[in-house]
Write a protein that holds these residues in place. Structure first.
Motif, PDB file in Angstrom:
ATOM      1  N   LEU A   1      66.607 -43.445 -52.640  1.00  0.00           N
ATOM      2  CA  LEU A   1      65.316 -43.385 -53.323  1.00  0.00           C
ATOM      3  C   LEU A   1      64.185 -43.674 -52.344  1.00  0.00           C
ATOM      4  N   ILE A   2      64.387 -44.637 -51.468  1.00  0.00           N
ATOM      5  CA  ILE A   2      63.380 -44.943 -50.441  1.00  0.00           C
ATOM      6  C   ILE A   2      63.157 -43.727 -49.554  1.00  0.00           C
ATOM      7  N   ASP A   3      64.248 -43.089 -49.135  1.00  0.00           N
ATOM      8  CA  ASP A   3      64.143 -41.915 -48.258  1.00  0.00           C
ATOM      9  C   ASP A   3      63.416 -40.774 -48.962  1.00  0.00           C
ATOM     10  N   ALA A   4      63.699 -40.597 -50.249  1.00  0.00           N
ATOM     11  CA  ALA A   4      63.045 -39.522 -50.996  1.00  0.00           C
ATOM     12  C   ALA A   4      61.548 -39.776 -51.115  1.00  0.00           C
ATOM     13  N   ARG A   5      61.157 -41.036 -51.343  1.00  0.00           N
ATOM     14  CA  ARG A   5      59.730 -41.344 -51.437  1.00  0.00           C
ATOM     15  C   ARG A   5      59.039 -41.126 -50.089  1.00  0.00           C
ATOM     16  N   THR A   6      59.709 -41.484 -49.011  1.00  0.00           N
ATOM     17  CA  THR A   6      59.149 -41.260 -47.682  1.00  0.00           C
ATOM     18  C   THR A   6      58.935 -39.773 -47.432  1.00  0.00           C
ATOM     19  N   LYS A   7      59.905 -38.968 -47.827  1.00  0.00           N
ATOM     20  CA  LYS A   7      59.773 -37.517 -47.656  1.00  0.00           C
ATOM     21  C   LYS A   7      58.683 -36.951 -48.561  1.00  0.00           C
ATOM     22  N   PHE A   8      58.569 -37.517 -49.766  1.00  0.00           N
ATOM     23  CA  PHE A   8      57.495 -37.090 -50.668  1.00  0.00           C
ATOM     24  C   PHE A   8      56.130 -37.355 -50.039  1.00  0.00           C
ATOM     25  N   ASP A   9      55.971 -38.529 -49.438  1.00  0.00           N
ATOM     26  CA  ASP A   9      54.700 -38.876 -48.798  1.00  0.00           C
ATOM     27  C   ASP A   9      54.367 -37.921 -47.656  1.00  0.00           C
ATOM     28  N   LYS A  10      55.395 -37.344 -47.052  1.00  0.00           N
ATOM     29  CA  LYS A  10      55.203 -36.396 -45.950  1.00  0.00           C
ATOM     30  C   LYS A  10      55.096 -34.958 -46.441  1.00  0.00           C
ATOM     31  N   GLY A  11      55.211 -34.767 -47.759  1.00  0.00           N
ATOM     32  CA  GLY A  11      55.147 -33.418 -48.311  1.00  0.00           C
ATOM     33  C   GLY A  11      56.442 -32.658 -48.205  1.00  0.00           C
ATOM     34  N   GLU A  12      57.559 -33.363 -47.963  1.00  0.00           N
ATOM     35  CA  GLU A  12      58.853 -32.712 -47.762  1.00  0.00           C
ATOM     36  C   GLU A  12      59.702 -32.697 -49.031  1.00  0.00           C
ATOM     37  N   VAL A  13      59.273 -33.426 -50.055  1.00  0.00           N
ATOM     38  CA  VAL A  13      59.970 -33.461 -51.345  1.00  0.00           C
ATOM     39  C   VAL A  13      58.930 -33.267 -52.437  1.00  0.00           C
ATOM     40  N   THR A  14      59.267 -32.481 -53.447  1.00  0.00           N
ATOM     41  CA  THR A  14      58.318 -32.222 -54.525  1.00  0.00           C
ATOM     42  C   THR A  14      58.218 -33.419 -55.469  1.00  0.00           C
ATOM     43  N   ARG A  15      57.119 -33.494 -56.198  1.00  0.00           N
ATOM     44  CA  ARG A  15      56.936 -34.529 -57.211  1.00  0.00           C
ATOM     45  C   ARG A  15      58.048 -34.440 -58.249  1.00  0.00           C
ATOM     46  N   GLU A  16      58.428 -33.219 -58.646  1.00  0.00           N
ATOM     47  CA  GLU A  16      59.452 -33.037 -59.661  1.00  0.00           C
ATOM     48  C   GLU A  16      60.795 -33.613 -59.206  1.00  0.00           C
ATOM     49  N   LYS A  17      61.161 -33.375 -57.949  1.00  0.00           N
ATOM     50  CA  LYS A  17      62.435 -33.874 -57.440  1.00  0.00           C
ATOM     51  C   LYS A  17      62.418 -35.395 -57.346  1.00  0.00           C
ATOM     52  N   LEU A  18      61.288 -35.955 -56.878  1.00  0.00           N
ATOM     53  CA  LEU A  18      61.196 -37.405 -56.772  1.00  0.00           C
ATOM     54  C   LEU A  18      61.256 -38.048 -58.157  1.00  0.00           C
ATOM     55  N   THR A  19      60.532 -37.479 -59.121  1.00  0.00           N
ATOM     56  CA  THR A  19      60.529 -38.038 -60.474  1.00  0.00           C
ATOM     57  C   THR A  19      61.926 -37.990 -61.086  1.00  0.00           C
ATOM     58  N   LYS A  20      62.653 -36.903 -60.856  1.00  0.00           N
ATOM     59  CA  LYS A  20      64.018 -36.790 -61.381  1.00  0.00           C
ATOM     60  C   LYS A  20      64.894 -37.899 -60.808  1.00  0.00           C
ATOM     61  N   LEU A  21      64.765 -38.155 -59.520  1.00  0.00           N
ATOM     62  CA  LEU A  21      65.554 -39.218 -58.893  1.00  0.00           C
ATOM     63  C   LEU A  21      65.130 -40.585 -59.418  1.00  0.00           C
ATOM     64  N   GLU A  22      63.816 -40.795 -59.569  1.00  0.00           N
ATOM     65  CA  GLU A  22      63.329 -42.056 -60.142  1.00  0.00           C
ATOM     66  C   GLU A  22      63.897 -42.260 -61.539  1.00  0.00           C
ATOM     67  N   ASP A  23      63.873 -41.214 -62.354  1.00  0.00           N
ATOM     68  CA  ASP A  23      64.393 -41.308 -63.716  1.00  0.00           C
ATOM     69  C   ASP A  23      65.857 -41.744 -63.710  1.00  0.00           C
ATOM     70  N   GLU A  24      66.642 -41.162 -62.815  1.00  0.00           N
ATOM     71  CA  GLU A  24      68.069 -41.476 -62.749  1.00  0.00           C
ATOM     72  C   GLU A  24      68.294 -42.931 -62.341  1.00  0.00           C
ATOM     73  N   GLU A  25      67.533 -43.376 -61.347  1.00  0.00           N
ATOM     74  CA  GLU A  25      67.728 -44.733 -60.851  1.00  0.00           C
ATOM     75  C   GLU A  25      67.187 -45.783 -61.821  1.00  0.00           C
ATOM     76  N   VAL A  26      66.103 -45.464 -62.503  1.00  0.00           N
ATOM     77  CA  VAL A  26      65.577 -46.390 -63.512  1.00  0.00           C
ATOM     78  C   VAL A  26      66.599 -46.556 -64.635  1.00  0.00           C
ATOM     79  N   LEU A  27      67.182 -45.462 -65.104  1.00  0.00           N
ATOM     80  CA  LEU A  27      68.194 -45.548 -66.156  1.00  0.00           C
ATOM     81  C   LEU A  27      69.378 -46.396 -65.705  1.00  0.00           C
ATOM     82  N   ARG A  28      69.746 -46.267 -64.448  1.00  0.00           N
ATOM     83  CA  ARG A  28      70.867 -47.055 -63.914  1.00  0.00           C
ATOM     84  C   ARG A  28      70.563 -48.549 -63.982  1.00  0.00           C
TER      85      ARG A  28
END
Length: 389
Positions: free
Chosen positions: A21-48
């Motif tokens: 999740l940390i790596d995905a947020r870092t990539k999002f900040d660099k424009g390498e991951v979309t908001r949709e992909k990051l939100t999906k991962l956040e949703d999964e980890e929050v549910l966990r």
């Protein structure tokens, strides 16, 4: 209707973020991951982590702050009138603030910060979307127990002082600046209430800095009166909470720094601020750091009014070593003695802070976090009984 008391076993918002999740947020900040992909991962980890909290028996469920970079994210960055400054002049950060002094000693170059450059307005929801997303992960009857952590209203003011915190072309003085901040808080709290929220925690390490001799002396050295400044912050808090509904609970969390590698920033017991903190600031209960001697003893708790509660932060969130259960229970009873609370009716237990106030987290693993939270639950069950939390 009086606000519900705090739950007897709680945790302070943030949990250890998984590396992916940390790596995905870092990539999002660099424009390498979309908001949709990051939100999906956040949703999964929050549910966990929701399921983890439920498994351990916690009621005040949080999202682990997995949708944040830092604990104070979510409010000022969403208000009209605040502008993000990257690599600002370090001179705008006040050296008397303990964490600022620590960062500068480590070669701090400014990083980034928000300054008020225009009229402050809440033009969109701040924490409400995070609350609504979390509400989907719990049963309808549990939505009222969700806990949302909010930033302290004086966060940027203390760090920058009235000289730099806001444009003096927009606000003539602190009172005008604080008035619009309070209005924004009232609007957000009202919106949270309408969304179904009944439980917030305001994270404020800054009020604990008023227990530190270094900051008090630093304020005096630049001609500021620490007592008057604290009074102005208490008034700001009360203005922020002025319109909250009777069944809306507000807890105030104080710590002395919770940075990576177990770093803390200040020391000093609550003695210096206890009377004002407990009697003048209109919070319903207090989450207080008490895991090390740097927070002082329990004597200040004698100032806590009979209608207020305290959640004792007796478990470290910084270090993986598990506390001795008997010692923790003995400390709960010691605190109760100062409060004249032999039946332990106004006391809860928690870690002293979150496990990841910043994105990297503390020197604990996810397994350590689960063990720590399990210990909190075990102690609460043994001391308070299984039906009260």
């Amino acid at each position: 209707m009086a606000p519900p008391p705090p739950f007897r076993a709680e945790h302070i918002g943030s949990l250890k973020r998984p590396r992916h999740l940390i790596d995905a947020r870092t990539k999002f900040d660099k424009g390498e991951v979309t908001r949709e992909k990051l939100t999906k991962l956040e949703d999964e980890e929050v549910l966990r982590v929701v399921k983890l909290q439920q498994k351990l028996g916690f009621k005040a469920i949080t999202d682990g702050e997995f949708r944040r970079h830092m604990f104070y994210d979510g409010f000022f960055d969403n208000l009209e009138g605040f502008t993000l400054f990257k690599d600002p002049n370090p001179d705008i950060f006040m050296d008397y603030v303990p964490d600022v002094a620590a960062f500068k000693a480590l070669g701090f170059k400014g990083g980034e910060t928000y300054l008020c450059t225009g009229k402050i307005k809440r033009t969109k929801p701040c924490y409400v979307p995070w609350f609504l997303a979390l509400a989907k992960d719990v049963a309808p009857e549990e939505v009222k127990n969700i806990k949302i952590a909010m930033a302290a209203p004086e966060w940027y003011h203390l760090r920058h002082s009235g000289e730099y915190a806001y444009s003096h072309e927009v606000y003539a003085n602190d009172a005008e600046y604080f008035a619009d901040i309070a209005q924004a808080y009232r609007e957000e709290i009202d919106a949270l209430y309408e969304a179904g929220c009944r439980n917030i925690q305001i994270d404020d390490p800054l009020l604990a800095y008023f227990c530190a001799v270094s900051m008090l002396e630093g304020l005096k050295a630049v001609g500021d009166d620490p007592d008057k400044l604290l009074d102005s912050y208490i008034k700001l808090y009360n203005d922020c909470l002025a319109t909250k509904k009777p069944d809306f609970s507000v807890g105030l969390h104080l710590c002395r720094g919770n940075f990576k590698d177990g770093v803390h920033f200040s020391e000093g017991g609550y003695d210096a601020i206890a009377v004002k903190l407990f009697n003048e600031l209109n919070a319903d209960f207090y989450y207080l750091e008490y895991d090390t001697p740097r927070a002082g003893g329990f004597a200040p708790l004698k100032e806590l009014p009979k209608h207020k509660q305290v959640v004792l932060g007796l478990i470290s969130s910084k270090l993986p070593k598990l506390e001795d259960k008997k010692e923790v229970i003995a400390r709960i009873h010691e605190a109760a003695g100062y409060m004249d609370d032999p039946k332990l009716e106004r006391i809860g237990i928690s870690p002293q802070c979150g496990f990841a106030s910043h994105i990297e987290g503390n020197l604990v693993t996810e397994a350590d976090v689960e063990k720590k939270l399990a210990l909190v639950a075990e102690i609460a069950t043994e001391v308070f009984g299984t039906t009260v939390w």
